[in-house]
Design an enzyme around this catalytic site. Sequence first.
Site, PDB file in Angstrom:
ATOM      1  N   ASP A 168      -0.031  10.564  15.352  1.00 23.86           N
ATOM      2  CA  ASP A 168       0.752  11.714  14.897  1.00 23.86           C
ATOM      3  C   ASP A 168       1.585  12.290  16.041  1.00 23.86           C
ATOM      4  O   ASP A 168       1.194  12.201  17.202  1.00 23.86           O
ATOM      5  CB  ASP A 168      -0.217  12.778  14.348  1.00 23.86           C
ATOM      6  CG  ASP A 168       0.504  13.821  13.505  1.00 23.86           C
ATOM      7  OD1 ASP A 168       1.693  13.642  13.185  1.00 23.86           O
ATOM      8  OD2 ASP A 168      -0.136  14.841  13.164  1.00 23.86           O
ATOM      9  N   ASN A 206       3.341   9.967   2.583  1.00 28.68           N
ATOM     10  CA  ASN A 206       4.558   9.794   3.403  1.00 28.68           C
ATOM     11  C   ASN A 206       5.804   9.444   2.582  1.00 28.68           C
ATOM     12  O   ASN A 206       6.925   9.582   3.076  1.00 28.68           O
ATOM     13  CB  ASN A 206       4.351   8.740   4.496  1.00 28.68           C
ATOM     14  CG  ASN A 206       3.498   9.208   5.659  1.00 28.68           C
ATOM     15  OD1 ASN A 206       2.853   8.426   6.334  1.00 28.68           O
ATOM     16  ND2 ASN A 206       3.487  10.515   5.910  1.00 28.68           N
TER      17      ASN A 206
END
Length: 248
Positions: free
Chosen positions: A29, A77
Site C-alpha cells: 500500500d 479496486n
Amino acid sequence: MANPKVSGLAGYSKLDLKRLPAHVAIIMDGNGRWAKGRGLPRVMGHRAGIQSVRAVVEAARELSIRVLTLYAFSVENWKRNPQEVKTLMRLLNEYLRRELPTLMANEIRLNVLGDVSGLPPGVQEELERVLAKTRANDKMVLNLALNYGARAEILQAAGRVAAEVKAGRLKESELTEAAFSRFLYTDGQPDPDLLIRTSGEHRISNFLLWQISYAELYLTPRLWPDFGKADFLAALLEYQGRERRFGA
Ligand code: FPP
C-alpha cells in the site's frame, strides 16, 4: 536475481534461518501517496512499486521462504479511475512477461488467488502462460492476489462445500477447519505466519480473512515503492522476536 547462484544472504546474518515464516503475505500500500509526494501521476507509484515486488520476491527466495503472497488487485479496486485500472492491468501483464525467466531460473511457481475469469482477456492469457510454465517449479510459491476478496473467497468455498454435501461426496460431520481450507484459493499451502502492511494503514482490507487467524502483523509507515530488502529483513527480525502462542 539474474544469477540464482549468487546469494545475497550477507545482510541476513542476524536472522535465525531455522525460524523463518513458511508463508509471508503482504498488503502493498502507498503507491499513490508515494507518487503524489513527488508530484507524479498515481500510476508512476504503481510502476515504482514493481521494483519493491522484485526486491521482496528475491529476498524471500534467497531465504527459502516457501510461500510469498502479494495483494496486487482487490475486488474493490475496480472502483478506481478506469485509466488507473487499465494501467495496473498493463503493468501486471508487463511484469508477468518480463519476470518469467527469473521465475524459471529461481524455480518459483506462480499461483493466483482470486477470480481470474474477471480479469481482462489479455491478462488471463499471460497468466495462464506463466502458470503453465512455472507449474513444476518447487522452490517457492508466489501467490498473486488478483481480483481477490476474502469474503468472496469464503463464500465460493461455502457454496462448493454445500454442493459437495448435497452430492453426498462430503459428510457434514467431516467438515473440519482443515477440510474447509481445501476449498480456499490457498489449498495445500501453510497459513501466513507473517502479514506485512505498508503505508501506515492499520486495516486488513478483506485480505485472507480465514488464513491470517494466527498471523503476526507487521505494520510499517514505509510506502510500498520505498519498501526494500532491508525493510523485509526488519519485518522478519521483528517476527522472530515475537512469542507466538496460537491462543494458548
Ligand atoms: C496500493 O497502493 C497498491 C495497489 C492497489 C496495487 C499494487 C500494485 C503494484 C505494486 C504494481 C503491480 C503489481 C505487480 C505484482 C506487478 P494505493 O494505490 O492504494 O496507494 P495509496 O493508498 O497511497 O493511494
